[in-house]
Design a protein around this motif. Structure first.
Motif, PDB file in Angstrom:
ATOM      1  N   ASP A  30      56.778  24.253  64.159  1.00 38.84           N
ATOM      2  CA  ASP A  30      55.707  23.255  64.221  1.00 38.84           C
ATOM      3  C   ASP A  30      56.112  21.935  63.578  1.00 38.84           C
ATOM      4  OD1 ASP A  30      54.192  25.134  65.488  1.00 38.84           O
ATOM      5  OD2 ASP A  30      52.940  25.628  63.766  1.00 38.84           O
ATOM      6  N   GLY A  31      57.374  21.851  63.113  1.00 33.81           N
ATOM      7  CA  GLY A  31      57.873  20.602  62.557  1.00 33.81           C
ATOM      8  C   GLY A  31      57.676  20.435  61.069  1.00 33.81           C
ATOM      9  N   GLY A  32      57.245  21.496  60.375  1.00 31.13           N
ATOM     10  CA  GLY A  32      57.007  21.409  58.940  1.00 31.13           C
ATOM     11  C   GLY A  32      58.218  21.842  58.126  1.00 31.13           C
ATOM     12  N   ASP A  33      58.244  21.418  56.865  1.00 26.14           N
ATOM     13  CA  ASP A  33      59.308  21.821  55.934  1.00 26.14           C
ATOM     14  C   ASP A  33      58.943  23.150  55.275  1.00 26.14           C
ATOM     15  OD1 ASP A  33      60.586  19.458  56.521  1.00 26.14           O
ATOM     16  OD2 ASP A  33      59.881  18.409  54.728  1.00 26.14           O
ATOM     17  N   ALA A  34      59.969  23.869  54.829  1.00 23.54           N
ATOM     18  CA  ALA A  34      59.739  25.168  54.186  1.00 23.54           C
ATOM     19  C   ALA A  34      60.759  25.382  53.082  1.00 23.54           C
ATOM     20  CB  ALA A  34      59.827  26.296  55.215  1.00 23.54           C
TER      21      ALA A  34
ATOM     22  N   ARG B 176      63.949  25.146  69.308  1.00 21.37           N
ATOM     23  CA  ARG B 176      63.689  23.705  69.312  1.00 21.37           C
ATOM     24  C   ARG B 176      64.812  22.964  70.047  1.00 21.37           C
ATOM     25  NH1 ARG B 176      60.152  21.302  65.666  1.00 21.37           N
ATOM     26  NH2 ARG B 176      61.540  19.498  65.486  1.00 21.37           N
ATOM     27  N   PRO B 177      64.505  21.867  70.712  1.00 17.77           N
ATOM     28  CA  PRO B 177      65.562  21.091  71.381  1.00 17.77           C
ATOM     29  C   PRO B 177      66.484  20.440  70.360  1.00 17.77           C
ATOM     30  CG  PRO B 177      63.442  19.954  71.505  1.00 17.77           C
ATOM     31  CD  PRO B 177      63.162  21.308  70.960  1.00 17.77           C
ATOM     32  N   GLY B 178      67.785  20.454  70.656  1.00 12.82           N
ATOM     33  CA  GLY B 178      68.762  19.837  69.774  1.00 12.82           C
ATOM     34  C   GLY B 178      69.592  20.875  69.033  1.00 12.82           C
ATOM     35  N   THR B 179      70.323  20.417  68.032  1.00 10.64           N
ATOM     36  CA  THR B 179      71.234  21.266  67.261  1.00 10.64           C
ATOM     37  C   THR B 179      70.718  21.449  65.845  1.00 10.64           C
ATOM     38  OG1 THR B 179      73.130  20.438  68.516  1.00 10.64           O
ATOM     39  CG2 THR B 179      73.598  21.497  66.398  1.00 10.64           C
ATOM     40  N   GLY B 180      70.696  22.685  65.355  1.00  9.89           N
ATOM     41  CA  GLY B 180      70.340  22.955  63.974  1.00  9.89           C
ATOM     42  C   GLY B 180      71.551  22.733  63.081  1.00  9.89           C
ATOM     43  N   VAL B 181      71.393  21.919  62.047  1.00  6.97           N
ATOM     44  CA  VAL B 181      72.490  21.627  61.125  1.00  6.97           C
ATOM     45  C   VAL B 181      72.270  22.434  59.851  1.00  6.97           C
ATOM     46  CG1 VAL B 181      73.667  19.853  59.778  1.00  6.97           C
ATOM     47  CG2 VAL B 181      72.812  19.329  62.077  1.00  6.97           C
ATOM     48  N   VAL B 182      73.250  23.275  59.527  1.00  7.63           N
ATOM     49  CA  VAL B 182      73.160  24.149  58.359  1.00  7.63           C
ATOM     50  C   VAL B 182      74.073  23.614  57.269  1.00  7.63           C
ATOM     51  CG1 VAL B 182      73.366  26.515  57.508  1.00  7.63           C
ATOM     52  CG2 VAL B 182      72.770  26.104  59.909  1.00  7.63           C
ATOM     53  N   ILE B 183      73.507  23.269  56.120  1.00  3.80           N
ATOM     54  CA  ILE B 183      74.282  22.796  54.987  1.00  3.80           C
ATOM     55  C   ILE B 183      74.601  24.004  54.127  1.00  3.80           C
ATOM     56  CG2 ILE B 183      74.419  21.136  53.102  1.00  3.80           C
ATOM     57  CD1 ILE B 183      73.829  19.935  55.919  1.00  3.80           C
ATOM     58  N   SER B 184      75.880  24.304  53.976  1.00  2.37           N
ATOM     59  CA  SER B 184      76.298  25.499  53.249  1.00  2.37           C
ATOM     60  C   SER B 184      77.530  25.193  52.415  1.00  2.37           C
ATOM     61  CB  SER B 184      76.618  26.631  54.237  1.00  2.37           C
ATOM     62  OG  SER B 184      77.278  27.703  53.582  1.00  2.37           O
ATOM     63  N   PRO B 185      77.599  25.715  51.171  1.00  6.04           N
ATOM     64  CA  PRO B 185      78.779  25.475  50.332  1.00  6.04           C
ATOM     65  C   PRO B 185      79.926  26.432  50.640  1.00  6.04           C
ATOM     66  CG  PRO B 185      77.211  26.796  49.119  1.00  6.04           C
ATOM     67  CD  PRO B 185      76.577  26.500  50.459  1.00  6.04           C
ATOM     68  N   LEU B 186      79.736  27.310  51.605  1.00  7.73           N
ATOM     69  CA  LEU B 186      80.658  28.433  51.809  1.00  7.73           C
ATOM     70  C   LEU B 186      81.717  28.109  52.860  1.00  7.73           C
ATOM     71  CD1 LEU B 186      77.782  31.033  51.909  1.00  7.73           C
ATOM     72  CD2 LEU B 186      79.132  30.367  49.921  1.00  7.73           C
ATOM     73  N   ILE B 187      82.585  27.152  52.547  1.00  6.68           N
ATOM     74  CA  ILE B 187      83.604  26.725  53.511  1.00  6.68           C
ATOM     75  C   ILE B 187      84.467  27.896  53.972  1.00  6.68           C
ATOM     76  CG2 ILE B 187      85.718  25.349  53.743  1.00  6.68           C
ATOM     77  CD1 ILE B 187      84.414  23.200  52.053  1.00  6.68           C
ATOM     78  N   ALA B 188      84.866  28.750  53.016  1.00  4.11           N
ATOM     79  CA  ALA B 188      85.777  29.852  53.352  1.00  4.11           C
ATOM     80  C   ALA B 188      85.142  30.875  54.283  1.00  4.11           C
ATOM     81  CB  ALA B 188      86.237  30.544  52.062  1.00  4.11           C
ATOM     82  N   LEU B 189      83.803  30.859  54.404  1.00  4.31           N
ATOM     83  CA  LEU B 189      83.123  31.851  55.237  1.00  4.31           C
ATOM     84  C   LEU B 189      82.593  31.282  56.545  1.00  4.31           C
ATOM     85  CD1 LEU B 189      81.091  33.663  52.460  1.00  4.31           C
ATOM     86  CD2 LEU B 189      83.076  34.549  53.651  1.00  4.31           C
TER      87      LEU B 189
ATOM     88  N   LEU C  69      75.854  12.438  63.016  1.00  5.67           N
ATOM     89  CA  LEU C  69      74.561  13.115  63.145  1.00  5.67           C
ATOM     90  C   LEU C  69      73.508  12.158  63.681  1.00  5.67           C
ATOM     91  CD1 LEU C  69      74.464  15.261  59.855  1.00  5.67           C
ATOM     92  CD2 LEU C  69      75.145  15.972  62.154  1.00  5.67           C
ATOM     93  N   GLY C  70      73.629  10.875  63.331  1.00  5.09           N
ATOM     94  CA  GLY C  70      72.679   9.886  63.821  1.00  5.09           C
ATOM     95  C   GLY C  70      72.737   9.710  65.327  1.00  5.09           C
ATOM     96  N   ARG C  71      73.872  10.043  65.940  1.00  8.56           N
ATOM     97  CA  ARG C  71      74.031   9.916  67.397  1.00  8.56           C
ATOM     98  C   ARG C  71      73.658  11.200  68.128  1.00  8.56           C
ATOM     99  NH1 ARG C  71      80.079   8.794  67.546  1.00  8.56           N
ATOM    100  NH2 ARG C  71      79.787   8.806  69.827  1.00  8.56           N
ATOM    101  N   ALA C  72      73.438  12.296  67.360  1.00  8.98           N
ATOM    102  CA  ALA C  72      73.128  13.586  67.971  1.00  8.98           C
ATOM    103  C   ALA C  72      71.626  13.853  67.913  1.00  8.98           C
ATOM    104  CB  ALA C  72      73.891  14.696  67.242  1.00  8.98           C
ATOM    105  N   ARG C  73      71.191  14.853  68.665  1.00  5.64           N
ATOM    106  CA  ARG C  73      69.794  15.281  68.598  1.00  5.64           C
ATOM    107  C   ARG C  73      69.734  16.480  67.654  1.00  5.64           C
ATOM    108  NH1 ARG C  73      65.560  16.661  73.588  1.00  5.64           N
ATOM    109  NH2 ARG C  73      63.687  16.553  72.268  1.00  5.64           N
ATOM    110  N   ILE C  74      69.042  16.312  66.528  1.00  2.00           N
ATOM    111  CA  ILE C  74      68.996  17.345  65.496  1.00  2.00           C
ATOM    112  C   ILE C  74      67.660  18.070  65.581  1.00  2.00           C
ATOM    113  CG2 ILE C  74      69.212  17.836  63.029  1.00  2.00           C
ATOM    114  CD1 ILE C  74      71.699  16.562  64.302  1.00  2.00           C
ATOM    115  N   SER C  75      67.707  19.390  65.635  1.00  2.00           N
ATOM    116  CA  SER C  75      66.471  20.178  65.732  1.00  2.00           C
ATOM    117  C   SER C  75      65.903  20.510  64.356  1.00  2.00           C
ATOM    118  CB  SER C  75      66.730  21.472  66.508  1.00  2.00           C
ATOM    119  OG  SER C  75      67.699  22.277  65.843  1.00  2.00           O
ATOM    120  N   LEU C  76      66.780  20.704  63.375  1.00  2.00           N
ATOM    121  CA  LEU C  76      66.345  21.021  62.017  1.00  2.00           C
ATOM    122  C   LEU C  76      67.537  20.903  61.077  1.00  2.00           C
ATOM    123  CD1 LEU C  76      67.499  24.113  61.132  1.00  2.00           C
ATOM    124  CD2 LEU C  76      65.829  24.798  62.828  1.00  2.00           C
ATOM    125  N   PHE C  77      67.233  20.791  59.790  1.00  2.00           N
ATOM    126  CA  PHE C  77      68.247  20.900  58.743  1.00  2.00           C
ATOM    127  C   PHE C  77      67.930  22.139  57.912  1.00  2.00           C
ATOM    128  CE2 PHE C  77      68.551  16.263  59.457  1.00  2.00           C
ATOM    129  CZ  PHE C  77      69.929  16.153  59.607  1.00  2.00           C
TER     130      PHE C  77
END
Length: 639
Positions: A56-60, A81-94, A152-160
């Protein structure tokens, strides 16, 4: 109402109705996606409400225990949702393993991090801009690079999605400075929903996550912290490496697990000790080169029965479902850290053990580390408060699980869980007031009569009336308290001192860990306060009882006898598939899925499709192979 006003109202009503229909359609699509992609028929716990909030577009802000299904809370909205979900994760090795697991489900996933060369990065960037990715994984430091923000500004983002969100908390146990900059997501993309997720957080950490990420209007979802399949046990420390060896050989032979140690040197020594005694183990700590760490982590994820001995640098984000035990050879610095680390066991829901050795030296060492830290007084006070909570968990005579849940603000459903050491073998308590007075009086006499301060060993030698060289050198045999403690053994006196430290009736001071009084000591010496202590066990009765209890619970989870060879044949087949594809075995199927297949014995692809955890992509990729194994289990050779 004028005609134009009526038209506006009608249009507004129509738009609202359309939005409701669209939202309802998205929610239905979420359930269909759960079944089609992930192979499950229903959401668990708070998952549906969280997903609805993001759709519904809300934060959680989501607090959910390890293994509770946090990842679905952002993966499904990203697919719907339309677009790409961007996942911020510290786990580079995984990230590679996370992406491999999603691609095995038919999800279009990618990552951008420092392990890639320029061509690999450009390929992923092109997929993002072309709308060919459902999920993109980024490390938080990438968002401090202007080129990444511009991309990211040029892409369509569905969520962070901000995974491992406790890393933003400066008083947390995995603080990462780069997380502090993530508040820019809401400023730069105000219309894109954000979801912050963590497996563990107190109310204070929870509030700090919300504040630092700039999510004041987010809905908060706090799932239960209980992991009933994990048995919590803390045993008195007495030659911890040998205790660990006995624990592994008697209860977890051939199981995968993690052993945590405080120092790198201890990690290396313990891993070598286990290898010398027939248990395959590898070390993991920041002192090893990156290549060695990567190999050891990869082996742990891909091999069965391997033990990793590590500092706390290892484990966050590890998605290996069949970790059967997590052991601590040293006292963790906080309950949050302990809970996060023990939560890496039993993600598949099967019986697992959180086992720890704990002794007097742990308390002394941790107190000294806090005193000698470079932080300011506020930092030291917070660190001491974290340690006090950890000590309370160790010293409790009540249900250990109940105390753990209480720390996170959750009431236990029953006064006794029946699956922790204090429930299986309840400890005895005793009135230790006189014993406490003897210890405190010895400290007082040394300081006031001799202007001296000593550590635990000398205090106990004086109480036991031992004429050691050091006692004679300082004329401590002339003290009035010399020999007044012969009613207790050395081990019992060490337990008394440990518990006095835990109750802040004694303190540790200086480089050599000398014992000194605290403001609370006076009430004990003045006989104004009773001191209740746990009785030190003479024999590890609790461990034996816990072992039999664990085996009983494991037996309940065992397969029917006729299904065992089928399950083993499926595991062998899975091992070959994983080896051919270069992915961990659980990326193919979890053990729980193989168990259900072995028990149900589906005879067709349609019947196989009814197995939980088997979505369309996996059914298409592996269905025929599974049916071949089921048709002739004996033909499957070991991987």
């Amino acid at each position: 109402m004028s005609g134009s006003g009526e038209a506006v109202a009608e249009r507004t009503h129509s738009e609202a109705a359309a939005a409701q229909r669209e939202a309802a359609g998205a929610r239905g699509e979420a359930l269909e996606t759960l079944h089609r992609v992930f192979g499950y028929d229903a959401f668990r716990g708070e998952q549906e409400a969280i997903i609805r909030q993001v759709l519904d577009g809300g934060d959680a802000v989501v607090l959910m225990p390890t293994g509770g299904g946090k990842s679905l809370c952002y993966q499904i909205p990203a697919l719907v949702r339309p677009g790409t979900g961007v996942v911020i994760s510290p786990l580079i090795a995984l990230m590679q393993d996370q992406v491999d697991a999603l691609r095995a489900l038919g999800v279009r996933a990618g990552f951008i991090n420092s392990t890639q060369d320029l061509d690999q990065r450009r390929t992923v960037e092109a997929e993002l801009l072309a709308g060919e990715l459902d999920l993109l994984y980024l490390a938080p430091e990438r968002l401090r690079v202007e080129a990444t923000v511009a991309l990211l500004g040029r892409a369509r983002i569905s969520l962070f999605a901000v995974d491992e969100a406790h890393c933003v908390a400066q008083w947390g146990h995995d603080f990462r400075p780069d997380y502090l900059a993530l508040s820019m997501l809401g400023e730069r993309w105000p219309d894109v929903p954000r979801i912050a997720l963590t497996a563990t957080a107190t109310r204070a950490t929870h509030q700090e996550i919300t504040q630092r990420l700039g999510m004041p209007h987010a809905r908060h979802f706090v799932a239960g912290f209980d992991r009933p399949n994990i048995q919590y046990r803390i045993v008195p420390k007495n030659d911890p490496k040998k205790q660990l060896l006995a624990f592994l050989k008697e209860e977890h032979a051939g199981d995968s697990g993690i052993v945590y140690c405080l120092s790198r040197a201890s990690v290396d020594r313990t891993a070598a000790f286990l290898c010398d005694n027939g248990i395959e183990a590898v070390p993991y700590h920041a002192g090893l080169d990156a290549g060695t760490r990567a190999v050891h982590q990869s082996r742990f994820l891909r091999e069965e029965g391997l033990v990793v001995v590590a500092t706390i640098a290892f484990g966050m984000g590890i998605d290996k479902p069949d970790v059967r035990f997590v052991a601590h050879l040293d006292l963790p610095k906080s309950v949050e850290g302990y809970y996060q680390e023990t939560g890496r066991a039993g993600r598949d829901g099967l019986p697992s053990t959180a086992w720890m050795t704990y002794g007097l030296q742990d308390v002394v060492q941790q107190r000294k580390m806090i005193q000698g830290s470079e932080g300011d007084d506020t930092f030291r006070r917070r660190a001491a408060a974290h340690l006090d909570s950890m000590l309370a968990l160790c010293e409790t005579a009540d249900c250990r699980r109940g105390r753990l849940l209480q720390y996170f603000g959750q009431e236990a459903v029953a006064p006794a869980c029946g699956n922790c050491d204090t429930c299986i073998s309840p400890p005895e308590t005793w009135d230790g007031t006189v014993a406490a007075q003897k210890v405190l009086s010895t400290v007082v006499r040394l300081e006031r009569e001799r202007r001296q301060k000593f550590g635990t060993g000398q205090i106990i030698d004086i109480l036991l009336g031992r004429k050691t060289a050091k006692v004679i050198q300082f004329d401590h045999d002339q003290l009035s308290v010399f020999g007044v403690g012969d009613d207790l053994s050395e081990g019992q006196w060490r337990g008394v001192v440990r518990q006095l430290l835990a109750q802040s009736l004694l303190a540790v001071e200086g480089e050599y860990g000398t014992l000194v009084l605290t403001p609370a000591s006076g009430s004990v010496l003045a006989r104004e306060r009773e001191v209740r202590l746990r009785k030190e066990p003479e024999k590890p009765v609790a461990a034996r009882a816990a072992k039999s209890e664990r085996k009983a619970k494991a037996a309940a989870a065992d397969l029917p006898q006729e299904a065992v060879p089928v399950f083993e044949a499926l595991r062998a087949w899975r091992g070959r598939q994983a080896k051919e594809q270069g992915v961990p075995a659980y990326v193919i199927f979890h053990d729980a899925t193989l168990r259900e297949i072995a028990t149900v014995r589906p005879a067709s692809l349609s019947e196989l499709g009814g197995i939980a955890g088997l979505g369309e992509k996996k059914l298409a990729t592996y269905g025929e192979g599974v049916l071949e194994v089921l048709a002739d289990p004996g033909a499957a050779e070991p991987a």
